[in-house]
Scaffold this active site. Structure first.
Site, PDB file in Angstrom:
ATOM      1  CE  LYS A  42     -48.654  11.433  57.317  1.00  0.00           C
ATOM      2  NZ  LYS A  42     -48.470  11.354  58.763  1.00  0.00           N
ATOM      3  N   GLY A  43     -44.636  14.107  52.515  1.00  0.00           N
ATOM      4  CA  GLY A  43     -43.486  14.997  52.339  1.00  0.00           C
ATOM      5  C   GLY A  43     -43.650  16.050  51.267  1.00  0.00           C
ATOM      6  CG  ASP A  99     -40.410  14.015  50.142  1.00  0.00           C
ATOM      7  OD1 ASP A  99     -40.239  13.114  49.294  1.00  0.00           O
ATOM      8  OD2 ASP A  99     -40.560  13.774  51.355  1.00  0.00           O
ATOM      9  CG  ASP A 102     -32.414   8.392  50.224  1.00  0.00           C
ATOM     10  OD1 ASP A 102     -31.309   8.904  50.087  1.00  0.00           O
ATOM     11  OD2 ASP A 102     -32.671   7.598  51.145  1.00  0.00           O
ATOM     12  CE  LYS A 130     -30.899  12.662  51.514  1.00  0.00           C
ATOM     13  NZ  LYS A 130     -31.193  11.706  52.606  1.00  0.00           N
ATOM     14  CB  VAL A 152     -32.522  17.366  54.555  1.00  0.00           C
ATOM     15  CG1 VAL A 152     -31.054  17.555  54.210  1.00  0.00           C
ATOM     16  CG2 VAL A 152     -33.249  16.654  53.424  1.00  0.00           C
ATOM     17  CG  ASP A 158     -41.250  12.891  58.429  1.00  0.00           C
ATOM     18  OD1 ASP A 158     -40.965  12.606  57.250  1.00  0.00           O
ATOM     19  OD2 ASP A 158     -41.602  12.037  59.256  1.00  0.00           O
ATOM     20  NE  ARG A 164     -44.820  14.955  57.911  1.00  0.00           N
ATOM     21  CZ  ARG A 164     -44.293  14.014  57.123  1.00  0.00           C
ATOM     22  NH1 ARG A 164     -43.633  14.348  56.050  1.00  0.00           N
ATOM     23  NH2 ARG A 164     -44.448  12.736  57.414  1.00  0.00           N
TER      24      ARG A 164
HETATM   25  P1  IMP Z   1     -36.335   6.342  48.320  1.00  0.00           P
HETATM   26  O1  IMP Z   1     -37.300   5.253  47.978  1.00  0.00           O
HETATM   27  O2  IMP Z   1     -35.114   5.822  49.011  1.00  0.00           O
HETATM   28  O3  IMP Z   1     -35.990   7.224  47.159  1.00  0.00           O
HETATM   29  O4  IMP Z   1     -37.039   7.158  49.465  1.00  0.00           O
HETATM   30  C1  IMP Z   1     -37.683   8.314  49.255  1.00  0.00           C
HETATM   31  C2  IMP Z   1     -38.458   8.700  50.494  1.00  0.00           C
HETATM   32  O5  IMP Z   1     -37.689   8.554  51.695  1.00  0.00           O
HETATM   33  C3  IMP Z   1     -38.778  10.177  50.395  1.00  0.00           C
HETATM   34  O6  IMP Z   1     -39.984  10.374  49.706  1.00  0.00           O
HETATM   35  C4  IMP Z   1     -38.830  10.590  51.840  1.00  0.00           C
HETATM   36  O7  IMP Z   1     -40.118  10.369  52.345  1.00  0.00           O
HETATM   37  C5  IMP Z   1     -37.843   9.682  52.525  1.00  0.00           C
HETATM   38  N1  IMP Z   1     -36.530  10.355  52.671  1.00  0.00           N
HETATM   39  C6  IMP Z   1     -35.389  10.087  52.001  1.00  0.00           C
HETATM   40  N2  IMP Z   1     -34.382  10.887  52.382  1.00  0.00           N
HETATM   41  C7  IMP Z   1     -34.904  11.710  53.320  1.00  0.00           C
HETATM   42  C8  IMP Z   1     -34.356  12.800  54.110  1.00  0.00           C
HETATM   43  O8  IMP Z   1     -33.178  13.188  54.026  1.00  0.00           O
HETATM   44  N3  IMP Z   1     -35.215  13.402  54.985  1.00  0.00           N
HETATM   45  C9  IMP Z   1     -36.517  13.027  55.113  1.00  0.00           C
HETATM   46  N4  IMP Z   1     -37.068  12.036  54.388  1.00  0.00           N
HETATM   47  C10 IMP Z   1     -36.271  11.376  53.513  1.00  0.00           C
HETATM   48 MG    MG Z   2     -41.799  11.005  50.256  1.00  0.00          MG
END
Ligand code: IMP
Ligand code: MG
Length: 188
Positions: A42-43, A99, A102, A130, A152, A158, A164
């Site tokens: 939903k981000g 959104d 990470d 990040k 964040v 969220d 959100r």
């Molecule tokens: P990844 O697979 O580790 O890149 O995760 C990405 C997902 O983790 C994003 O789409 C967010 O939903 C969640 N996420 C990662 N970092 C944050 C943060 O700092 N705040 C909120 N959600 C985050």
């Molecule tokens: Mg996401």
């Protein structure tokens, strides 16, 4: 809302200005084409809603929802599709709207999955990244802001479904973040 925010990382005005710039760039890059934006629920909803309305091209919208197994703040890399696209994407210009990147594991999975459906093109537009957390290289054509390794919230992002609707990107006060993560953990 009186949110327990320790620090504002991106002000509302900066979000608005950057969304405008990204939309202008996307409009130029896809000139003469029709674009299909795929939002990751939903981000990405607020970012996608604002971005889509600033792109001066015919734009179609679709959404996917995925869940990654793991804790509320750490992605495991194992991704499950909770809601798939409604539309066929074969032969279409597809832009994934996320959104935040990470570890990159969620997008890595999504890119592989969508590429198999043979879109004409497949790119990524992420509001935040990040870079220091990356565990896999992600080709991301459009990035809003690079941020440090902080958790964040706001503008769609969220913690346990809260915050959100803040209209800026902020870092939660550590005590509040720990408490909310704890409470949410006991509900899972
Ligand atoms: P990844 O697979 O580790 O890149 O995760 C990405 C997902 O983790 C994003 O789409 C967010 O939903 C969640 N996420 C990662 N970092 C944050 C943060 O700092 N705040 C909120 N959600 C985050
Ligand atoms: Mg996401």
């Amino acid at each position: 809302m009186n949110a327990p925010i320790a620090e504002v990382l991106v002000e509302r005005e900066a979000l608005v200005a950057r969304v405008d710039e990204l939309a202008a760039q996307i409009t130029a890059d896809y000139a003469g084409k029709e674009l299909l934006l795929v939002g990751v629920l939903k981000g990405a909803v607020f970012f996608m809603a604002d971005l889509a309305r600033r792109i001066d091209l015919p734009v179609a919208l679709d959404f996917m929802a995925v869940s990654s197994y793991g804790s509320s703040t750490d992605s495991s890399g194992v991704v499950r599709i909770l809601k798939d696209l409604d539309l066929e994407i074969a032969g279409r210009e597809v832009l994934i709207v996320e959104d935040i990147i990470d570890s990159g594991l969620t997008l890595s999975y999504l890119l592989k999955n969508l590429r198999n459906r043979k879109p004409a093109s497949l790119e990524v537009c992420a509001l935040l990244t990040k870079p220091s957390r990356r565990r896999t290289e992600i080709p991301c054509r459009y990035v809003g802001f690079e941020i440090p390794d902080r958790f964040v919230v706001g503008y769609g992002l969220d913690l346990a479904e809260r915050f959100r609707t803040l209209d800026f990107i902020g870092v939660l006060a550590p005590e509040a973040a720990a408490e909310i993560a704890d409470e949410a953990g006991s509900l899972l």
